[in-house]
Design an enzyme around this catalytic site. Structure first.
Site, short mmCIF file in Angstrom:
data_model
loop_
_atom_site.label_atom_id
_atom_site.label_comp_id
_atom_site.label_asym_id
_atom_site.label_seq_id
_atom_site.Cartn_x
_atom_site.Cartn_y
_atom_site.Cartn_z
N ASP A 186 0.86 -1.17 0.00
CA ASP A 186 0.00 0.00 0.00
C ASP A 186 0.91 1.23 0.00
O ASP A 186 1.68 1.42 0.94
CB ASP A 186 -0.93 0.03 1.21
N ARG A 247 -12.72 -4.76 -6.94
CA ARG A 247 -13.38 -4.40 -8.18
C ARG A 247 -12.65 -5.08 -9.33
O ARG A 247 -11.42 -5.17 -9.34
CB ARG A 247 -13.38 -2.87 -8.40
N ASP A 270 -14.85 -12.82 -6.79
CA ASP A 270 -16.21 -12.40 -6.46
C ASP A 270 -16.63 -11.21 -7.32
O ASP A 270 -17.80 -10.87 -7.37
CB ASP A 270 -16.30 -12.03 -4.98
N GLU A 275 -18.95 -7.10 -15.35
CA GLU A 275 -19.74 -7.83 -14.36
C GLU A 275 -21.22 -7.66 -14.69
O GLU A 275 -21.70 -6.52 -14.76
CB GLU A 275 -19.43 -7.27 -12.97
N HIS A 294 -20.62 -11.69 -6.85
CA HIS A 294 -20.54 -10.46 -6.06
C HIS A 294 -21.32 -10.61 -4.74
O HIS A 294 -22.19 -9.79 -4.41
CB HIS A 294 -21.06 -9.26 -6.86
#
Length: 336
Positions: A186, A247, A270, A275, A294
């Protein structure tokens, strides 16, 4: 004499209202504000909502709420705060909202909990090769032999977390009791903070190269679009597992599909890009892909946790306290 309760208005897809605010929460909500559960706005230009919007001090929003833009703000001169019973608010408010000095709260932290739980389960099952062994067992109908388990297990398994978002931080917290080797990428987290989070900080390329399992939790911003490019996906070790509950656009899906079709790596997805996936996508059929629609975020009875966050914020407002989960203009650009 007590002052009258502030007027509030629901703005969301009404299908979510009963799960966000089951009877207990709805009762408490109506003790804190004057709000009509039968009036749930999906279009702020609806004449049926105009009178209430003009008097509303609070908007209780959720999935399906249209943007609270300058036109809406002009129609809501008494509005003081928006309490969002969902996660991302990036597309909910704009500059006009901030220029007016309004406050905004999001239930993103509450929504992070089930995503992190899903991720923890995926990491532990991937470490046991549960997804691959299930496919093999279903195909061959016999138990694998002892030598097939040589690389299976979670003792010392190397797990890389991409993004110390609220979900990422919760995942790191959930991973602490396990005998795993955890690293973090990060760019906004320094070595000292990473140590507090229980992870070793690494550059992204090094994390991908040295992790058995990589889980993606970065926000979807222009800077993170396709951050896992073809070149970076190639860094994953053979047999590695990629988990994405963030995402789909964070990953180059053309390159990911090619990697998965080759069988070199596996994935728990997921979210995808697009999508949903086209019906003819090979990801629907590959034995090394565990695909879910999702579902990691709040669903079913978990939605009450989001409604509970709104109620708790209203209780704080009634007591003259600041919001517990405020969203600030300065941090919104780097948020999910």
């Amino acid at each position: 004499m007590s002052s009258p309760l502030p007027i509030a208005l629901f703005a969301m897809n009404p299908v979510h209202l009963p799960e966000l605010f089951p009877p207990r929460l709805m009762t408490r909500l109506q003790e804190l504000v004057r709000i009509d559960p039968a009036l749930v706005v999906r279009d702020f230009s609806d004449p049926a909502a105009a009178a209430t919007l003009a008097r509303a001090e609070v908007l209780v929003t959720g999935w399906g709420c249209p943007p609270v833009d300058a036109r809406v703000l002009a129609a809501a001169p008494r509005l003081r705060t928006v309490l969002h019973a969902a996660g991302s608010v990036r597309h909910l408010v704009g500059e006009a909202f901030w220029d007016r000095g309004l406050t905004l709260s999001s239930a993103v932290e509450a929504n992070a909990l089930p995503v992190a739980e899903y991720t923890l389960a995926a990491i532990l099952l991937a470490g046991k090769d549960a997804f691959g062994l299930r496919e093999r067992f279903r195909s061959e109908r016999v138990h694998p032999g002892p030598t097939d388990y040589a690389t299976v297990g979670n003792l010392g398994r190397r797990v890389g977390i991409v993004g110390a978002s609220r979900v990422g931080r919760r995942v790191l917290e959930l991973l602490r009791p396990f005998d795993l080797s955890v690293s973090l990428y990060d760019p906004y987290v320094d070595a000292a903070e990473a140590a507090v989070l229980g992870a070793a900080p690494l550059p992204l390329d090094e994390l991908l190269r040295t992790s058995d399992i990589v889980s993606v939790h970065a926000p979807d911003t222009p800077e993170t679009h396709h951050m896992l490019s073809r070149e970076r996906l190639a860094l994953l070790p053979d047999g590695g597992v990629l988990i994405n509950t963030s995402r789909g656009a964070l990953i180059d899906h053309t390159a990911l599909t090619e990697e998965l079709v080759s069988g070199r790596i596996s994935a728990v997805l997921d979210v995808t890009d697009p999508e949903p996936l086209p019906a003819d996508s090979p990801l629907h059929r590959l034995p090394n892909v565990f695909l879910t629609p999702h579902i990691a975020g709040s669903l079913g009875n978990e939605l009450a946790r989001l409604g509970g966050t709104v109620v708790a914020e209203l209780e704080r407002m009634a007591a003259g306290l600041p919001l517990a989960h405020p969203v600030h203009r300065t941090t919104l650009a780097n948020s999910a």
